[in-house]
Design a protein around this motif. Structure first.
Motif, PDB file in Angstrom:
ATOM      1  N   GLY A 142       0.838  -1.182  -0.033  1.00  0.00           N
ATOM      2  CA  GLY A 142      -0.097   0.005  -0.081  1.00  0.00           C
ATOM      3  C   GLY A 142       0.842   1.227   0.094  1.00  0.00           C
ATOM      4  N   GLU A 143       0.538   2.257   0.997  1.00  0.00           N
ATOM      5  CA  GLU A 143       1.218   3.291   0.868  1.00  0.00           C
ATOM      6  C   GLU A 143       2.407   3.282   1.952  1.00  0.00           C
ATOM      7  OE1 GLU A 143       0.290   6.019  -1.036  1.00  0.00           O
ATOM      8  OE2 GLU A 143      -1.182   4.557  -1.822  1.00  0.00           O
ATOM      9  N   SER A 144       2.617   2.231   2.326  1.00  0.00           N
ATOM     10  CA  SER A 144       4.068   2.127   3.163  1.00  0.00           C
ATOM     11  C   SER A 144       5.305   2.467   2.537  1.00  0.00           C
ATOM     12  CB  SER A 144       3.895   0.745   4.029  1.00  0.00           C
ATOM     13  OG  SER A 144       3.996  -0.267   3.103  1.00  0.00           O
ATOM     14  N   ASP A 145       6.449   2.471   3.013  1.00  0.00           N
ATOM     15  CA  ASP A 145       7.467   2.476   2.614  1.00  0.00           C
ATOM     16  C   ASP A 145       7.641   0.894   1.761  1.00  0.00           C
ATOM     17  OD1 ASP A 145      10.203   2.873   1.602  1.00  0.00           O
ATOM     18  OD2 ASP A 145      11.038   2.472   3.718  1.00  0.00           O
ATOM     19  N   ASN A 146       7.813   1.031   0.422  1.00  0.00           N
ATOM     20  CA  ASN A 146       7.779  -0.154  -0.332  1.00  0.00           C
ATOM     21  C   ASN A 146       9.063   0.200  -1.348  1.00  0.00           C
ATOM     22  OD1 ASN A 146       7.266   1.894  -2.464  1.00  0.00           O
ATOM     23  ND2 ASN A 146       5.220   0.995  -2.621  1.00  0.00           N
ATOM     24  N   ALA A 147      10.204   0.738  -1.049  1.00  0.00           N
ATOM     25  CA  ALA A 147      11.620   0.618  -1.899  1.00  0.00           C
ATOM     26  C   ALA A 147      11.906  -0.612  -2.343  1.00  0.00           C
ATOM     27  CB  ALA A 147      12.637   1.413  -1.102  1.00  0.00           C
ATOM     28  N   LEU A 148      11.894  -1.735  -1.272  1.00  0.00           N
ATOM     29  CA  LEU A 148      12.410  -2.932  -1.480  1.00  0.00           C
ATOM     30  C   LEU A 148      11.530  -3.627  -2.692  1.00  0.00           C
ATOM     31  CD1 LEU A 148      13.682  -4.331   1.726  1.00  0.00           C
ATOM     32  CD2 LEU A 148      15.074  -4.047  -0.318  1.00  0.00           C
ATOM     33  N   TYR A 149       9.970  -3.547  -2.576  1.00  0.00           N
ATOM     34  CA  TYR A 149       9.286  -3.950  -3.529  1.00  0.00           C
ATOM     35  C   TYR A 149       9.323  -3.404  -4.767  1.00  0.00           C
ATOM     36  CZ  TYR A 149       7.051  -5.914   0.978  1.00  0.00           C
ATOM     37  OH  TYR A 149       6.845  -6.520   2.312  1.00  0.00           O
ATOM     38  N   ARG A 150       9.426  -2.141  -5.006  1.00  0.00           N
ATOM     39  CA  ARG A 150       9.747  -1.540  -6.192  1.00  0.00           C
ATOM     40  C   ARG A 150      10.976  -2.124  -6.866  1.00  0.00           C
ATOM     41  NH1 ARG A 150      11.161   3.633  -5.159  1.00  0.00           N
ATOM     42  NH2 ARG A 150      10.364   3.885  -2.962  1.00  0.00           N
ATOM     43  N   LYS A 151      11.888  -2.311  -6.038  1.00  0.00           N
ATOM     44  CA  LYS A 151      13.116  -2.678  -6.688  1.00  0.00           C
ATOM     45  C   LYS A 151      12.982  -4.296  -7.144  1.00  0.00           C
ATOM     46  CE  LYS A 151      16.704  -0.020  -4.515  1.00  0.00           C
ATOM     47  NZ  LYS A 151      16.925   0.809  -6.000  1.00  0.00           N
ATOM     48  N   GLU A 152      12.200  -5.101  -6.449  1.00  0.00           N
ATOM     49  CA  GLU A 152      11.816  -6.200  -6.940  1.00  0.00           C
ATOM     50  C   GLU A 152      10.957  -6.300  -8.263  1.00  0.00           C
ATOM     51  OE1 GLU A 152      11.320 -10.452  -7.473  1.00  0.00           O
ATOM     52  OE2 GLU A 152      12.771  -9.076  -6.491  1.00  0.00           O
ATOM     53  N   LEU A 153      10.102  -5.326  -8.327  1.00  0.00           N
ATOM     54  CA  LEU A 153       9.261  -5.200  -9.367  1.00  0.00           C
ATOM     55  C   LEU A 153      10.203  -4.815 -10.693  1.00  0.00           C
ATOM     56  CD1 LEU A 153       6.514  -5.171 -10.933  1.00  0.00           C
ATOM     57  CD2 LEU A 153       6.060  -2.882  -9.942  1.00  0.00           C
ATOM     58  N   ALA A 154      11.057  -4.132 -10.338  1.00  0.00           N
ATOM     59  CA  ALA A 154      11.876  -3.730 -11.571  1.00  0.00           C
ATOM     60  C   ALA A 154      12.791  -4.712 -12.107  1.00  0.00           C
ATOM     61  CB  ALA A 154      12.839  -2.456 -10.967  1.00  0.00           C
ATOM     62  N   HIS A 155      13.131  -5.526 -11.007  1.00  0.00           N
ATOM     63  CA  HIS A 155      13.778  -6.712 -11.303  1.00  0.00           C
ATOM     64  C   HIS A 155      12.846  -7.655 -12.472  1.00  0.00           C
ATOM     65  CE1 HIS A 155      17.880  -6.431  -9.558  1.00  0.00           C
ATOM     66  NE2 HIS A 155      17.294  -6.193  -8.403  1.00  0.00           N
ATOM     67  N   GLY A 156      11.710  -7.890 -11.639  1.00  0.00           N
ATOM     68  CA  GLY A 156      11.034  -8.570 -12.568  1.00  0.00           C
ATOM     69  C   GLY A 156      10.547  -8.247 -13.997  1.00  0.00           C
ATOM     70  N   LEU A 157      10.251  -7.073 -14.029  1.00  0.00           N
ATOM     71  CA  LEU A 157       9.863  -6.396 -15.431  1.00  0.00           C
ATOM     72  C   LEU A 157      11.324  -6.434 -16.216  1.00  0.00           C
ATOM     73  CD1 LEU A 157       7.851  -3.472 -14.438  1.00  0.00           C
ATOM     74  CD2 LEU A 157       6.996  -5.489 -15.696  1.00  0.00           C
ATOM     75  N   GLY A 158      12.375  -6.343 -15.553  1.00  0.00           N
ATOM     76  CA  GLY A 158      13.645  -6.173 -16.185  1.00  0.00           C
ATOM     77  C   GLY A 158      14.013  -7.703 -16.844  1.00  0.00           C
ATOM     78  N   TYR A 159      13.937  -8.734 -15.834  1.00  0.00           N
ATOM     79  CA  TYR A 159      14.135  -9.935 -16.537  1.00  0.00           C
ATOM     80  C   TYR A 159      13.160 -10.506 -17.574  1.00  0.00           C
ATOM     81  CZ  TYR A 159      15.191 -14.872 -16.400  1.00  0.00           C
ATOM     82  OH  TYR A 159      15.704 -16.104 -16.519  1.00  0.00           O
ATOM     83  N   TRP A 160      11.875 -10.030 -17.381  1.00  0.00           N
ATOM     84  CA  TRP A 160      10.926 -10.266 -18.510  1.00  0.00           C
ATOM     85  C   TRP A 160      11.160  -9.716 -19.764  1.00  0.00           C
ATOM     86  CZ3 TRP A 160       4.975  -8.938 -17.551  1.00  0.00           C
ATOM     87  CH2 TRP A 160       4.222  -9.314 -18.680  1.00  0.00           C
ATOM     88  N   ALA A 161      11.690  -8.572 -19.669  1.00  0.00           N
ATOM     89  CA  ALA A 161      11.994  -7.828 -20.945  1.00  0.00           C
ATOM     90  C   ALA A 161      13.415  -8.066 -21.825  1.00  0.00           C
ATOM     91  CB  ALA A 161      12.407  -6.115 -20.784  1.00  0.00           C
ATOM     92  N   ALA A 162      14.309  -8.757 -20.893  1.00  0.00           N
ATOM     93  CA  ALA A 162      15.459  -9.183 -21.408  1.00  0.00           C
ATOM     94  C   ALA A 162      15.418 -10.554 -21.963  1.00  0.00           C
ATOM     95  CB  ALA A 162      16.647  -9.143 -20.059  1.00  0.00           C
ATOM     96  N   ARG A 163      14.341 -11.477 -21.238  1.00  0.00           N
ATOM     97  CA  ARG A 163      13.964 -12.824 -21.880  1.00  0.00           C
ATOM     98  C   ARG A 163      12.924 -12.747 -22.669  1.00  0.00           C
ATOM     99  NH1 ARG A 163      18.751 -15.554 -22.460  1.00  0.00           N
ATOM    100  NH2 ARG A 163      19.698 -16.303 -20.221  1.00  0.00           N
ATOM    101  N   TYR A 164      12.459 -11.600 -23.407  1.00  0.00           N
ATOM    102  CA  TYR A 164      11.380 -11.581 -23.971  1.00  0.00           C
ATOM    103  C   TYR A 164      11.419 -12.408 -25.147  1.00  0.00           C
ATOM    104  CZ  TYR A 164       8.082  -8.938 -27.041  1.00  0.00           C
ATOM    105  OH  TYR A 164       6.937  -8.487 -27.896  1.00  0.00           O
ATOM    106  N   SER A 165      10.329 -13.233 -25.659  1.00  0.00           N
ATOM    107  CA  SER A 165      10.569 -14.123 -26.689  1.00  0.00           C
ATOM    108  C   SER A 165       9.798 -13.540 -27.837  1.00  0.00           C
ATOM    109  CB  SER A 165       9.796 -15.401 -26.394  1.00  0.00           C
ATOM    110  OG  SER A 165       9.471 -16.207 -27.603  1.00  0.00           O
ATOM    111  N   LEU A 166      10.722 -13.308 -28.617  1.00  0.00           N
ATOM    112  CA  LEU A 166      10.455 -12.570 -30.044  1.00  0.00           C
ATOM    113  C   LEU A 166       9.891 -13.472 -30.729  1.00  0.00           C
ATOM    114  CD1 LEU A 166      14.054 -10.843 -30.463  1.00  0.00           C
ATOM    115  CD2 LEU A 166      12.060  -9.562 -30.037  1.00  0.00           C
TER     116      LEU A 166
END
Length: 329
Positions: A142-166
């Motif tokens: 929610g509105e609590s301090d979620n810096a670690l969660y934001r970084k984990e979401l960045a990792h998830g999206l980043g890995y998805w993009a880098a292993r995207y199946s063309l």
């Protein structure tokens, strides 16, 4: 028992795992953040720290790749050629990290989900699965301090993009074009279709013979990850997401099943829900834990014996497999 909360356990796990690479071996995937989040959701927060340390002791994770040069989130001619390029995974992660530091996570998710969803099959859907676990964590914060969660979401999206199946993206996009504009669908159609897809994939897993117990699990957990994110997506993205998930699930089932035909739930009795979870956590296997969480979650959404049958079959098969193998994805 320490009585750790979901937040305490996840914060500790994500802090411990934040510098761990995405893969080990030959394209074997780091499941630790996903499994930790599943355990926290299942009520096993007190066991997560020990599980993480044991996982790190038994996996030789690769270092995070060195950044090459920054990606621009606003310049499609810059980021699009980098889709599916694992050498750019750190560039992708850092780009999403910047975006999530500046914008609400929902805005970033809704911008990039339609750009990535067609290629979600890369490395057996692990990018979308990691993203989905991160979405549940950050939404729960929610509105609590979620810096670690934001970084984990960045990792998830980043890995998805880098292993995207063309290649699969081209097939999914072609299917979407054939279906446009298509008949009007009732509200919630994507939810119903995904629930049916997950149940069918569970029944299939429980009744077919497989050489390796792991790959076919992703025909379940990939669509289940999409279903987990669906409430956070606008309505116009939901059916597209179902079609992409179905394409992935069908492809995995077609490739890894040694048996064909309609899947039906096995007649044999399966453990109670609490026992099912306990056995998966005791085994300690990432896939068993994540599939048990899917079974519990979907049983609450739409009761069906096939969820527990698949989770029980996976834990049983993995227990036998692990007795003969030292490591695997």
């Amino acid at each position: 028992m320490t009585g750790l909360t979901y937040t305490d356990a996840m914060s500790g796990a994500l802090d411990r795992l934040r510098s761990i690479g995405y893969e080990h071996g030959t394209m074997l995937v780091n499941h630790a953040p996903m499994a930790a989040e599943a355990m926290a959701t299942l009520g096993y927060a007190d066991d997560i720290a020990t599980w993480v340390e044991d996982n790190l002791a038994h996996r030789r994770y690769k270092d995070l790749p060195t950044p090459r040069f920054p990606l621009s989130a606003t310049d499609e001619s810059d980021w699009r050629p980098a889709l599916g390029d694992f050498d750019r995974v750190t560039d992708w992660w850092e780009m999403f990290d910047r975006e999530l530091a500046e914008k609400p996570w929902q805005e970033v998710l809704n911008l990039w989900w339609p750009r990535l969803v067609s290629g979600m099959s890369g490395v057996m859907t692990h990018g979308v699965i990691r993203t989905a676990h991160a979405v549940r964590a950050i939404a729960r914060a929610g509105e609590s301090d979620n810096a670690l969660y934001r970084k984990e979401l960045a990792h998830g999206l980043g890995y998805w993009a880098a292993r995207y199946s063309l290649s699969d993206a081209q097939a999914v996009d072609a299917e979407l074009r054939r279906g446009t504009p298509g008949p009007a669908r009732p509200e919630g159609a994507a939810y119903t279709a995904l629930d049916e897809l997950v149940a069918d994939a569970c029944g299939h897993y429980a009744t077919v013979q497989t050489g390796h117990p792991v790959p076919l699990i992703h025909a379940i957990t990939g669509p289940a990850a999409v279903r987990l994110v669906l409430p956070h997506l606008p309505a116009d993205l939901q059916w597209t997401s179902y079609l992409a998930a179905r394409h992935c699930s069908d492809g995995i089932r077609g490739y890894y099943s040694s048996s064909r035909g309609p899947a039906t739930a096995p007649a044999a009795a399966v453990p109670r829900e609490d026992q099912l979870i306990a056995e998966a956590v005791e085994l300690g296997d990432e896939h068993a834990i994540k599939l048990a969480e899917v079974a519990v979650r979907h049983q609450a959404l739409r009761p069906d014996d096939r969820y527990a049958a698949a989770a029980n079959a996976a834990t049983t098969r993995l227990r036998k497999f692990l007795s003969a193998h030292s490591f695997y994805d």
